[in-house]
Design an enzyme around this catalytic site. Structure first.
Site, PDB file in Angstrom:
ATOM      1  CB  SER A 139      45.350  37.057  32.458  1.00  0.00           C
ATOM      2  OG  SER A 139      44.195  37.088  33.245  1.00  0.00           O
ATOM      3  CG  ASP A 271      38.756  35.470  28.239  1.00  0.00           C
ATOM      4  OD1 ASP A 271      38.465  35.133  29.401  1.00  0.00           O
ATOM      5  OD2 ASP A 271      39.840  36.004  27.937  1.00  0.00           O
ATOM      6  CG  HIS A 300      41.697  33.887  30.235  1.00  0.00           C
ATOM      7  ND1 HIS A 300      41.508  35.219  29.927  1.00  0.00           N
ATOM      8  CD2 HIS A 300      42.491  33.866  31.338  1.00  0.00           C
ATOM      9  CE1 HIS A 300      42.166  35.970  30.802  1.00  0.00           C
ATOM     10  NE2 HIS A 300      42.768  35.175  31.666  1.00  0.00           N
TER      11      HIS A 300
END
Length: 325
Positions: A139, A271, A300
């Protein structure tokens, strides 16, 4: 059998002062201090994991353990918390080093660029220069990974894996459209709410609430995750999140182009932080790059329910590099 193997993986937890800030580091493998090891016994490579936001390292332990096992326990896997996202539990010692950078030297340590400097300071202070590095970002950790490549070309990074990378147009993503007003405009209201609600709670109540929540999500954590309910940590996570929405806008194509041979990107199909169109755009711009789209519908937040699957993939991508070490 797999679960038995994972249980046997040694994981060492320590809290250090990095840039003057309490920082949690979780280390898979028997190596806890690389400088104390005789040169002949030092691993030739370290796998360094940079978390998403919030940077609660404990949730990455199953992934780190699975990855450590998948690379035949030959190389340590370390996970670092973000600055301000971990507080030292009562009775736990903080390790200090004379080489630690003074907190005042890093501007806005809890912000986007401060977090990059925090990771760089750790690598320069705690990892011998001759040890090669594999950096795994998840991320916003992918943004930090690219920044590290750009700012510290002297580091011996042989590969960098960017998993579900939030490296562009964060506020325009489906989740970003929801998060931006909350984190940028209503952040102080969230701070007040968190402090008024959570600050009075005794530790026993927090532990009970977290235990119930983990059970409901079918999760376990072998290390304390009390920081989830610490107003100080939540405020810093919200502050970092607000900066992400405002500053992670344009993809850093220059750095990607420079280090493309070292990079592997992994995008999700479901996502809401980096939608499929972001994958399609970067694939068009860098057709020769190692840019992959998930075929397994992994979400995610893979660390919660898909750590083994992700670790197996990363280990497979690493095979050629590790065979040369």
């Amino acid at each position: 059998m797999d679960s038995e193997i994972k249980e046997e993986v040694p994981v060492h937890e320590e809290f250090i002062l990095c840039c003057g800030v309490e920082t949690q580091v979780l280390k898979c493998g028997p190596w806890t201090n690389l400088f104390n090891e005789p040169r002949a016994n030092r691993p030739k490579l370290l796998i360094f994991v940079i978390t998403g936001n919030p940077g609660f390292s404990a949730f990455y332990v199953p992934f780190a353990k699975a990855l450590y096992s998948s690379v035949n326990r030959c190389f340590p896997v370390w996970v670092i918390s973000h600055a301000g996202h971990a507080l030292v539990p009562k009775g736990k010692k903080i390790l200090t080093t004379s080489d630690d950078t003074n907190a005042q030297e890093i501007n806005d340590i809890y912000g986007l660029q401060g977090q990059v400097e925090h990771k760089l300071a750790f690598l320069r202070t705690h990892v011998p220069k001759e040890i090669k590095l594999v950096v795994i970002g998840h991320s916003i950790g992918c943004h930090f990974s690219l920044e590290i490549l750009k700012l510290a070309p002297e580091l011996p990074i042989i590969r960098s894996f960017l998993l579900f990378p939030t490296i562009e147009r964060m506020s325009e993503s489906p989740n970003g459209r929801i998060a931006t007003p909350l984190l940028c405009w209503l952040r102080y209201a969230l701070y007040v709410f968190a402090y008024l609600l959570l600050k009075p709670w005794p530790e026993k109540i927090k532990s009970f609430v977290i235990r119930i929540a983990l059970q409901m999500m079918n999760l376990q954590s072998e290390f304390s995750v009390l920081n989830i309910l610490e107003p100080f940590c939540l405020a810093n996570a919200a502050y970092l999140g607000g900066q992400e929405m405002m500053k992670v806008v344009k993809r850093d194509n220059e750095t990607i182009k420079t280090y493309l041979s070292k990079l592997t990107f992994y995008y999700g199909t479901t996502d809401a932080w980096c939608p499929k169109e972001y994958y399609e755009d970067i694939k068009k711009d860098f057709p020769e790059g190692d840019i992959r789209l998930c075929e397994k519908k992994i979400p995610h937040a893979f660390i919660l329910h898909f750590p083994q699957e992700m670790a197996d993939m990363v280990a497979d991508w690493l095979k050629d590099d590790l065979s040369k070490i």
